[in-house]
Every structure is written in structure tokens, then in C-alpha cells.
Design an enzyme around this catalytic site. Structure first.
Site, PDB file in Angstrom:
ATOM      1  CG  MET A 136      -1.882   1.205   1.225  1.00 32.08           C
ATOM      2  SD  MET A 136      -2.977   1.276   2.680  1.00 32.08           S
ATOM      3  CE  MET A 136      -4.095  -0.077   2.343  1.00 32.08           C
ATOM      4  CD1 TRP A 148      -1.584   1.991  -5.972  1.00 33.56           C
ATOM      5  CD2 TRP A 148      -2.298   2.858  -4.034  1.00 33.56           C
ATOM      6  NE1 TRP A 148      -2.722   2.734  -6.233  1.00 33.56           N
ATOM      7  CE2 TRP A 148      -3.173   3.269  -5.069  1.00 33.56           C
ATOM      8  CE3 TRP A 148      -2.544   3.272  -2.732  1.00 33.56           C
ATOM      9  CZ2 TRP A 148      -4.277   4.079  -4.830  1.00 33.56           C
ATOM     10  CZ3 TRP A 148      -3.645   4.082  -2.492  1.00 33.56           C
ATOM     11  CH2 TRP A 148      -4.497   4.465  -3.532  1.00 33.56           C
ATOM     12  CG  HIS A 149      -0.441   5.902  -0.812  1.00 32.82           C
ATOM     13  ND1 HIS A 149      -0.717   4.879   0.075  1.00 32.82           N
ATOM     14  CD2 HIS A 149      -1.602   6.608  -0.906  1.00 32.82           C
ATOM     15  CE1 HIS A 149      -1.970   4.974   0.495  1.00 32.82           C
ATOM     16  NE2 HIS A 149      -2.526   6.016  -0.094  1.00 32.82           N
ATOM     17  N   GLY A 150       3.181   5.808  -3.756  1.00 35.14           N
ATOM     18  CA  GLY A 150       4.271   6.448  -4.490  1.00 35.14           C
ATOM     19  C   GLY A 150       5.617   5.903  -4.065  1.00 35.14           C
TER      20      GLY A 150
END
Length: 408
Positions: A333, A336-338
């Protein structure tokens, strides 16, 4: 050509509500105008991805063709009675490659990439595709209808930032028009959600994000004592609270708009927030915050890794297995955000918070007679969880990079 950011200004809502009228009238009289809905979606996709964002529109089209070919190729493969794990893994990897490339390319220095990569909302539509491929493999989805699948992926109220719906639930709503009494109830909820969204995003969110946050940020950067390379002051604490409130009210307001417009269209898109700052522990928080995303990660990463590891007997101790699954789930996660240090630390932070919470809950069950449980302990649990979450948002904001010399 007009280019509109979803739910960003009054002009968007005026155009949107005018275009919704035929859909509302049709559903009121028990008819779903599928051809008009398709044209309606196309117009708003052009308004969102046309004009100066035409390259994003091209990327969306290319992504759509690629994912369509992938999904229906895998469906054809499953219909032949084949179910090789290697083919399934390859299909999932191929499905997430466009998102992975986009995340990597957008972390490159400004100007180093000579073309636009990805498009607004690529994460959320990719999650929908992966969900369908996984459920085709499980057999919970027997057949994907091309027309319904296209509308599911491009359902414009949620395409940019969710909530993330599930194909079977969406299809159930889309295949029929609601009764008049049910649709009147839907419209009542829709109006309520949209007005609540305006309150959250354009009033409360504006106060926290536009009026106060820049001033607090300026003060936090201007004053403070250097501690371990960080410029610390009470302004940093103020920033933490202000940013946390802004993040919630802005995103929750957007999600309410998306759900409200969905209800006008007779689609019960799931809610994304449920009073998250009333959470009694960090696990409760993730059952209330960005619900559709956290449940997606739970179902398609946490649970699947857990079952796979159990089958392979990688970790025999179930408690250790659960902890490893949490770590992988939240680490992904974070990525995924960066691909930035503070997003990754944010993911690890929440994994450790849940692991510690589980340790505490097991200890509490074992010693429940010695540990008091009353309204005061519950209030303290809410207070503690709130501050654990707010500190995670301070990490997530990236503001510590500005305070920490050399990490700008």
C-alpha cells in the site's frame, strides 16, 4: 475544448446535473436508458481527459484496449477448464504493469519524461481489473459481459479516485432499474450525500486546507529548534492536526460526491468513510477509512498471501504469518501511494501499528479480568488511536522532508 476536473467547481456540477436529468427521469419511470448512459459517460470522459489533457485520454484508451484483451483472453482460457497458477500470475502481473510503470515514471525529476504517463484514476480502474481476473480464477465470476465490464471500468463518478466497486455488485444494480419507491429513497440519499460533500470539501476542507494549512506550514518552517536535523516546534503539531483534518474532509467530501452521483444513476457505490476518527484501535480505523481500498487490499493481498503461505507452509506459526501478511499488505500500500520514502514509511508504520494492536488485544483477552473496560478506557482508546493516525498522516504528508535538512 472545456477541460473539467471531477467535482472541482460549480461549473462541473451544473453541467453534470443537467446531463443527469434524462437518467433521473428514466429511472423514476422504471427504465434504465443504457444508450444515453453510455453517451453521457463518453461526454464526461472527454470533458475530463480531453483538451489540454488529451494525452491522458489516449493513455486511457490504450490502457482500456490492453486490459480488455487481457481479461477476456484469461476468461477464454478459464472456459477451457484450464487453471495453471503460472498463467494466472502472469495475467495479474501484466494487468498491473501499466500502473507500475506510471508510478515509477511519475517519481522521475520534472522534465525528464518527455511525455505524459498514465491518466487520472489509473490505480482505481486497475484494481477493478485485477479483482475481476482474480475472481474469474476463483470461479466466483463465471462470465464477464463486455458491455457491463466496459461500463464498470469507466463508471465516471468513481473513475478518478474511487470508491472501488466490485463487478458482481455493480452488475446486479446495472442489470435492472430500481422500483420507484426504491429510487426515490436513492435520490434522497443522493441529495444528502452531495450536500454533505459540499460541506466537507468546499467549506470545512477549505478552512483546513486553503485558509489555515499554508499559514501553519509557513510558521513551522520559519521557527523551531533543530533536533536531530529536524526543525521542531508546536507549529509542527498544529500542522499534523490541520493536515489530518484537511485530508479527511477533502477526500471524504469527494467520495460523497461520487456516491451521491452514483445513487442518482441507480448504482449503489459503497461508502468510503464511516466516522474514522471514532475508531477504538488501528484495525477499527482501517474498517472505517478509505473502506473500499482497505477491503480490496485485505481481500486480494492480505488474505491471498496468507492462504498461499499456509499452503506452502512458509510460516507455520499463525500469529507470525498474520504479522508477515500485515507487513506485506501495508508495504505494498505504501509503494502504491508512491515510490517516495515517506509513503513507504507510512505503510510500514501502519503495519507495525496493527501488529502491536493485535499483540495488545491477545494480551487483553488473556487478562480480561485484570484489565478494566469502561467508557473511560474506550475514550482513551479513541484518543490514542486518533493520535497514532494523525502522526501517520504527518509522515504521509511529506512535510517532514521539508523540516529535515537535506531531504527536500
Amino acid at each position: 475544448m472545456i477541460n473539467l476536473q471531477p467535482y472541482s467547481n460549480p461549473q462541473y456540477f451544473l453541467i453534470l446535473l443537467a446531463a443527469l436529468l434524462p437518467i433521473i427521469i428514466g429511472l423514476y419511470f422504471g427504465k434504465r436508458l443504457k444508450i444515453y448512459e453510455a453517451l453521457f459517460t463518453l461526454v464526461f470522459l472527454v470533458l475530463t481527459f480531453g483538451g489540454v489533457k488529451w494525452q491522458e485520454g489516449i493513455n486511457l484508451l490504450l490502457w482500456l484496449v490492453f486490459e480488455f484483451c487481457l481479461t477476456f483472453a484469461y476468461q477464454h482460457y478459464r472456459k477451457q477448464g484450464k487453471n495453471k497458477t503460472s498463467i494466472f500470475y502472469l495475467t495479474v502481473i501484466l494487468a498491473i504493469i501499466p500502473l507500475t510503470v506510471t508510478k515509477f515514471m511519475t517519481t522521475q525529476p520534472a522534465g525528464s519524461v518527455p511525455f505524459v504517463v498514465g491518466f487520472l484514476g489509473i490505480s482505481y480502474v486497475t484494481f477493478k481489473t485485477v479483482q475481476v481476473i482474480m475472481e474469474l480464477r476463483d470461479g466466483t465470476i463465471k462470465q464477464v459481459d463486455p458491455g457491463t465490464y466496459l461500463r464498470f471500468l469507466l463508471f465516471f463518478p468513481t473513475i478518478s479516485s474511487g470508491p472501488i466497486d466490485r463487478y458482481r455488485r455493480f452488475k446486479q444494480d446495472y442489470d435492472k432499474a430500481p422500483s420507484r419507491s426504491d429510487y426515490i429513497t436513492d435520490m434522497q440519499y443522493a441529495v444528502r450525500y452531495i450536500f454533505q460533500g459540499f460541506l466537507y470539501k468546499f467549506i470545512i476542507g477549505w478552512f483546513f486546507g486553503t485558509l489555515w494549512l499554508p499559514k501553519i506550514e509557513h510558521q513551522a518552517l520559519a521557527v523551531g529548534n533543530m533536533v536531530g536535523g529536524l526543525k521542531l516546534s508546536w507549529w509542527v503539531v498544529a500542522y499534523m492536526y490541520c493536515y489530518s483534518m484537511y485530508l479527511f474532509f477533502d477526500f471524504a467530501g469527494y467520495s460523497l460526491f461520487a456516491v451521491g452521483i452514483s445513487y442518482f444513476m441507480g448504482i449503489h457505490t459503497p461508502m468510503n468513510f464511516n466516522q474514522p476518527f471514532k475508531s477504538k484501535n488501528i484495525k477499527d480505523f482501517w474498517n472505517r477509512w478509505h473502506i473500499t481500498l482497505s477491503f480490496w487490499f485485505r481481500d486480494f493481498i492480505y488474505m491471498r498471501f496468507t492462504f498461499w503461505a499456509m499452503k506452502k507452509k512458509l510460516i507455520k506459526n499463525r500469529i507470525r504469518l498474520s504479522q508477515a501478511s500485515y507487513l506485506i499488505d501495508f508495504l505494498i500500500m505504501g509503494f502504491w501511494h508512491g515510490l517516495t520514502w515517506y509513503y513507504i514509511v507510512y505503510g510500514i508504520y501502519h503495519a507495525l501499528a496493527i501488529i502491536i494492536n493485535d499483540i495488545w488485544l491477545r494480551f487483553k483477552r488473556k487478562h480480561q479480568k485484570q484489565i478494566p473496560h469502561n467508557k473511560f478506557t474506550e475514550a482513551f482508546a479513541i484518543f490514542l488511536t486518533f493520535h497514532v493516525v494523525c502522526f501517520s498522516f504527518l509522515i504521509f504528508s511529506g512535510f517532514l522532508s521539508q523540516l529535515w535538512f537535506g531531504w527536500k
